[in-house]
Design a protein around this motif. Structure first.
Motif, PDB file in Angstrom:
ATOM      1  N   ARG A 121       0.817  -1.218   0.000  1.00 38.73           N
ATOM      2  CA  ARG A 121       0.000   0.000   0.000  1.00 38.73           C
ATOM      3  C   ARG A 121       0.846   1.261   0.000  1.00 38.73           C
ATOM      4  N   PHE A 122       2.117   1.113   0.342  1.00 38.63           N
ATOM      5  CA  PHE A 122       3.011   2.260   0.379  1.00 38.63           C
ATOM      6  C   PHE A 122       3.873   2.358  -0.879  1.00 38.63           C
ATOM      7  N   ALA A 123       3.593   1.509  -1.883  1.00 35.74           N
ATOM      8  CA  ALA A 123       4.272   1.648  -3.170  1.00 35.74           C
ATOM      9  C   ALA A 123       3.901   2.990  -3.788  1.00 35.74           C
ATOM     10  N   ALA A 124       4.805   3.532  -4.588  1.00 30.74           N
ATOM     11  CA  ALA A 124       4.692   4.919  -5.039  1.00 30.74           C
ATOM     12  C   ALA A 124       3.413   5.235  -5.803  1.00 30.74           C
ATOM     13  N   GLY A 125       2.904   4.272  -6.581  1.00 31.62           N
ATOM     14  CA  GLY A 125       1.742   4.575  -7.400  1.00 31.62           C
ATOM     15  C   GLY A 125       0.405   4.388  -6.727  1.00 31.62           C
ATOM     16  N   VAL A 126       0.393   3.838  -5.523  1.00 34.73           N
ATOM     17  CA  VAL A 126      -0.870   3.433  -4.903  1.00 34.73           C
ATOM     18  C   VAL A 126      -1.708   4.624  -4.451  1.00 34.73           C
ATOM     19  N   ALA A 127      -1.114   5.564  -3.726  1.00 31.26           N
ATOM     20  CA  ALA A 127      -1.880   6.717  -3.241  1.00 31.26           C
ATOM     21  C   ALA A 127      -2.471   7.539  -4.392  1.00 31.26           C
ATOM     22  N   PRO A 128      -1.684   7.880  -5.432  1.00 35.71           N
ATOM     23  CA  PRO A 128      -2.297   8.619  -6.541  1.00 35.71           C
ATOM     24  C   PRO A 128      -3.342   7.809  -7.301  1.00 35.71           C
ATOM     25  N   ALA A 129      -3.181   6.493  -7.387  1.00 31.46           N
ATOM     26  CA  ALA A 129      -4.204   5.666  -8.024  1.00 31.46           C
ATOM     27  C   ALA A 129      -5.505   5.716  -7.226  1.00 31.46           C
ATOM     28  N   ARG A 130      -5.392   5.618  -5.921  1.00 33.54           N
ATOM     29  CA  ARG A 130      -6.574   5.689  -5.052  1.00 33.54           C
ATOM     30  C   ARG A 130      -7.303   7.020  -5.240  1.00 33.54           C
ATOM     31  N   ALA A 131      -6.545   8.110  -5.281  1.00 31.14           N
ATOM     32  CA  ALA A 131      -7.155   9.429  -5.446  1.00 31.14           C
ATOM     33  C   ALA A 131      -7.854   9.542  -6.801  1.00 31.14           C
ATOM     34  N   TRP A 132      -7.208   9.039  -7.854  1.00 34.27           N
ATOM     35  CA  TRP A 132      -7.790   9.136  -9.196  1.00 34.27           C
ATOM     36  C   TRP A 132      -9.061   8.295  -9.315  1.00 34.27           C
ATOM     37  N   LEU A 133      -9.094   7.141  -8.655  1.00 36.05           N
ATOM     38  CA  LEU A 133     -10.231   6.234  -8.759  1.00 36.05           C
ATOM     39  C   LEU A 133     -11.414   6.624  -7.881  1.00 36.05           C
ATOM     40  N   ALA A 134     -11.203   7.547  -6.963  1.00 37.18           N
ATOM     41  CA  ALA A 134     -12.216   7.826  -5.938  1.00 37.18           C
ATOM     42  C   ALA A 134     -13.576   8.186  -6.524  1.00 37.18           C
ATOM     43  N   ASP A 135     -13.594   8.934  -7.621  1.00 33.82           N
ATOM     44  CA  ASP A 135     -14.883   9.344  -8.186  1.00 33.82           C
ATOM     45  C   ASP A 135     -15.112   8.746  -9.574  1.00 33.82           C
ATOM     46  N   ARG A 136     -14.478   7.587  -9.861  1.00 34.07           N
ATOM     47  CA  ARG A 136     -14.659   6.913 -11.150  1.00 34.07           C
ATOM     48  C   ARG A 136     -15.621   5.730 -11.008  1.00 34.07           C
ATOM     49  N   HIS A 137     -16.234   5.381 -12.126  1.00 31.24           N
ATOM     50  CA  HIS A 137     -17.035   4.160 -12.177  1.00 31.24           C
ATOM     51  C   HIS A 137     -16.151   3.049 -12.728  1.00 31.24           C
ATOM     52  N   VAL A 138     -15.917   2.030 -11.923  1.00 29.06           N
ATOM     53  CA  VAL A 138     -15.073   0.908 -12.324  1.00 29.06           C
ATOM     54  C   VAL A 138     -15.929  -0.145 -13.020  1.00 29.06           C
ATOM     55  N   ASP A 232       0.884  -6.826 -11.704  1.00 27.37           N
ATOM     56  CA  ASP A 232       0.122  -5.804 -12.429  1.00 27.37           C
ATOM     57  C   ASP A 232      -1.348  -5.799 -12.025  1.00 27.37           C
ATOM     58  N   ILE A 233      -1.913  -4.600 -11.945  1.00 31.00           N
ATOM     59  CA  ILE A 233      -3.348  -4.418 -11.712  1.00 31.00           C
ATOM     60  C   ILE A 233      -3.854  -3.444 -12.763  1.00 31.00           C
ATOM     61  N   THR A 234      -4.826  -3.876 -13.577  1.00 30.80           N
ATOM     62  CA  THR A 234      -5.395  -3.038 -14.631  1.00 30.80           C
ATOM     63  C   THR A 234      -6.861  -2.783 -14.307  1.00 30.80           C
ATOM     64  N   ILE A 235      -7.250  -1.517 -14.282  1.00 32.69           N
ATOM     65  CA  ILE A 235      -8.595  -1.128 -13.876  1.00 32.69           C
ATOM     66  C   ILE A 235      -9.240  -0.303 -14.990  1.00 32.69           C
ATOM     67  N   GLU A 236     -10.329  -0.828 -15.551  1.00 41.60           N
ATOM     68  CA  GLU A 236     -11.070  -0.112 -16.589  1.00 41.60           C
ATOM     69  C   GLU A 236     -12.148   0.745 -15.932  1.00 41.60           C
ATOM     70  N   THR A 237     -12.215   2.021 -16.322  1.00 37.78           N
ATOM     71  CA  THR A 237     -13.187   2.941 -15.738  1.00 37.78           C
ATOM     72  C   THR A 237     -13.881   3.757 -16.827  1.00 37.78           C
ATOM     73  N   ASP A 238     -14.843   4.550 -16.409  1.00 36.92           N
ATOM     74  CA  ASP A 238     -15.545   5.429 -17.348  1.00 36.92           C
ATOM     75  C   ASP A 238     -14.664   6.563 -17.851  1.00 36.92           C
ATOM     76  N   ALA A 239     -13.500   6.745 -17.240  1.00 32.47           N
ATOM     77  CA  ALA A 239     -12.597   7.814 -17.659  1.00 32.47           C
ATOM     78  C   ALA A 239     -11.314   7.261 -18.277  1.00 32.47           C
ATOM     79  N   GLY A 240     -11.315   5.968 -18.597  1.00 36.18           N
ATOM     80  CA  GLY A 240     -10.129   5.363 -19.174  1.00 36.18           C
ATOM     81  C   GLY A 240      -9.508   4.338 -18.243  1.00 36.18           C
ATOM     82  N   THR A 241      -8.288   3.912 -18.584  1.00 39.20           N
ATOM     83  CA  THR A 241      -7.628   2.810 -17.876  1.00 39.20           C
ATOM     84  C   THR A 241      -6.599   3.325 -16.878  1.00 39.20           C
ATOM     85  N   CYS A 242      -6.646   2.737 -15.692  1.00 36.72           N
ATOM     86  CA  CYS A 242      -5.647   2.960 -14.647  1.00 36.72           C
ATOM     87  C   CYS A 242      -4.870   1.663 -14.505  1.00 36.72           C
TER      88      CYS A 242
END
Length: 308
Positions: A121-138, A232-242
């Protein structure tokens, strides 16, 4: 303020590769002792064979970091908590969910800090990924966590025993990220565990989860991967891929890719220091619940015997 005197209990690969450098780099901690019956410790630091010996005869400590196999952590944590010593639990926090619940209650009664440390959870990309996904539809999630057990866990027989988790030892890292960043909770629908004919824990797993809105989450775990490793974790959302790669250290969003320095364990110890200073605990068992559900609900298949 004086640094927290900490003892490192268990001196395997993770302790030497990650915990020792993180403690040395954090002014909030001073390494008071190391504990292991199978290791000589490090020069200049008191070393003892057991936690009992440390508590009876060793230097005074305020905290312990338990880096032992999970099957023995409950007894060690209980010893420490009875003395009012703060406890850092390497992942997974225990061999069972029920024992972790008991430890939480012990920590509450003694006023000690108990920290279940999910390093990914403390890997560099995790916090910004969480913030970006907060208001997305997965709409869909794919987790691929494949590595070579011979490279990452050489000679570790305990990992194949009940409570050692097998391929879920690395797989739980992916689940610790997913449970942290996805905006909705998720649960297991079905799965298959592949157990070598001569082992008690799985070498591979294919799982299907879904989140509370019905979005599918697939997970492919395998310890037989050679060559390049896959985390790898790939997440498809209404705003594109994370996409998180390299265990969460690299984040790719529609706007581009971010690379940052690996500071997972530095982040863990900073968190532990804050919890101690504020008199709190942090024990999230969510990732372990999902692993327990996999053992409860997934089908079992016999795979080829594993010989190291």
């Amino acid at each position: 303020m004086e640094p927290t005197r900490i003892a490192l209990v268990g001196m395997g690969k993770i302790a030497r590769d990650q915990h020792l450098p993180a403690i040395a780099g954090d002014a909030g901690f001073s390494l008071a002792a190391t504990v292991s019956p199978h290791d000589r410790g490090i020069d200049g630091i008191p070393h003892l064979d057991s936690l009992d010996d440390l508590l009876a005869n060793g230097p005074a400590v305020d905290a312990v970091a338990l880096c032992t196999p999970p099957q023995v952590r409950y007894d060690l944590a209980t010893l420490a908590l009875k003395r009012g010593i703060h406890v850092f639990l390497e992942k997974p926090p225990g061999a069972t969910l029920a024992e972790v619940d008991v430890l939480q209650e012990r920590a509450r009664k003694t006023g000690s800090t108990l920290f279940a440390a999910w390093h990914s959870r403390f890997a560099a990309g995790v916090a910004p990924a969480r913030a970006w996904l907060a208001d997305r539809h997965v709409s869909k999630v794919e987790i691929v966590w494949r590595e070579d057990v011979r490279v990452w866990h050489p000679g570790q027989a305990w990992i194949w025993e009940p409570g050692g988790l097998g391929v879920f030892d690395p797989g739980i890292n992916a689940l610790s990220i997913a449970t942290h960043i996805l905006p909705r909770p998720f649960f297991l629908r079905s799965g298959t565990l592949e157990l070598p004919a001569n082992r008690a824990a799985p070498i591979a797993a294919q799982l299907l989860f879904c989140d509370a809105a019905g979005a599918p989450i697939t997970m492919d775990l395998d310890w037989r991967q050679t060559g390049p490793q896959s985390w790898d974790i790939t997440i498809e959302t209404d705003a594109g891929t994370c996409k998180l790669t390299r265990g969460g250290s690299v984040l790719t969003l529609p706007s581009g890719t971010e690379h940052s320095e690996d500071r997972e364990y530095a982040g863990l110890y900073a968190r532990f220091a804050t919890l101690i200073r504020t008199g709190r605990s942090d024990v999230d068992t969510g990732p372990l619940k999902l692993v327990a559900d996999a053992f409860l609900r997934a089908r079992r298949e016999t795979a080829e015997a594993f010989v190291e």
